[in-house]
Design a protein around this motif. Structure first.
Motif: not given
Length: 345
Positions: A121, A124, A128, A149, A155
């Motif tokens: 995470n 991610l 982002e 996702w 995300f």
């Protein structure tokens, strides 16, 4: 005796250089011959950069030796400037700062990126932030866990997303239709129609069969070991090329039947001048990097070999403005590919 030896060495050198030249030219056969019929031209496309370097080296030696055979090889060098643009581009890009405000509003910023599943995470979240900082309109991702996702706390939750298996499309604009494209074997693809103003744009994300190579196959200490591993690598590549053909036979139908301006992005696991690449061009698609690229187009760096396997294609309803590979980003063993374009009036 010395003269005879020199003459013999020149003949051997000429034979080797001629073989290299024939291989360089033969790569264009990939436009017409399928992997099912003869898959080995795909390997020639893969080693194309090495062949170009060998050709330039041999040509330079002919020049130093002041041999007349230098002339036809020099002509071949000029012909190679066209395919080399598929790997490296020195210009032809519009200055984005000179675009007026109305042009900028019509721009569409596109990203394609193989994430290699992202490392948890934390990556991610960083990714982002990166996408938001680039103000990406439409992002195409490959090799991302669907469960990551879809997590509402992970995300791109403030965007419109279409996610299927290992591929997904994320858009700033509403997605009015989306569909999984089922491919045979281990290929993945999806499609999303995006509404930008009054225009509907069809986005197709593809991830063709990986070759399942690993670095251990390129490490050997004995000649017999090298032969065995070369055979394994060749078999894996040949099988991959054949599977790509089957997958593309399905994908091209979606491209051909699209009633909208179309963008096709993704990881094709194949290089420029391959059958897979020419298949895209044969569908009247434009390779945005070849048209408006800047710098090196190499997008996969894990094997320390110049490989370009991530692409952004459009049909002629778009006008490409710029395209580049961002080699400062390291979320994956791929680099992200960015492009800016706008719809033709």
């Amino acid at each position: 005796m010395i003269f005879i030896k020199r003459r013999k060495s020149s003949y051997i050198y000429l034979i080797i250089h001629s073989i290299v030249a024939i291989l360089l030219v033969s790569v264009y056969v990939n436009r017409f011959i399928t992997p099912k019929d003869f898959p080995y031209f795909g390997i020639v496309a893969l080693i194309f950069p090495i062949l170009v370097l060998l050709h330039l080296l041999f040509t330079f030696v002919w020049l130093i030796k002041k041999e007349m055979i230098f002339i036809p090889f020099l002509l071949l060098t000029f012909l190679l400037l066209f395919p080399v643009k598929k790997y490296i581009h020195f210009g032809n890009q519009k200055n984005l700062s000179l675009l007026n405000e109305s042009d900028k509003k019509e721009e569409l910023k596109v990203l394609t990126y193989n994430l290699r599943y992202a490392n948890g995470n934390r990556d991610l979240e960083s990714l982002e932030k990166f996408i938001k900082s680039k103000d990406v309109d439409v992002a195409f991702f490959q090799e991302i866990y669907t469960r990551q996702w879809r997590s509402k706390e992970v995300f791109l939750v403030d965007r419109y997303n279409a996610v299927f298996d290992l591929v997904g499309i994320s858009s700033k604009y509403p997605i009015i239709d989306k569909q999984k494209i089922i491919l045979p074997d281990q290929g993945y693809a999806c499609m999303a129609d995006i509404l930008k103003g009054s225009d509907t744009i069809r986005c197709i994300n593809i991830y063709l069969e990986p070759m399942y190579l690993n670095k251990s196959l390129f490490k050997f200490s004995k000649i017999d070991e090298a032969k065995d591993q070369t055979k394994i690598v060749t078999e894996k590549l040949v099988n991959g090329f054949k599977k790509h053909q089957k997958q593309l036979e399905l994908l091209t139908k979606y491209i051909r039947e699209s009633p909208h301006p179309t963008i096709v992005c993704g990881d094709m696991n194949s290089v420029p001048l391959s059958y897979e690449y020419f298949t895209m061009l044969n569908e009247n698609l434009i390779d945005v990097f070849e048209t408006k690229g800047q710098g090196l187009g190499l997008s996969f760096y894990d094997y320390f070999y110049p490989i370009r396997i991530d692409y952004i294609f459009t049909n002629n309803k778009f006008m490409p403005i710029s395209c580049y590979v961002d080699r400062t980003v390291h979320f994956s063993d791929h680099y992200p590919v960015f492009a800016t374009m706008k719809l033709n009036p």
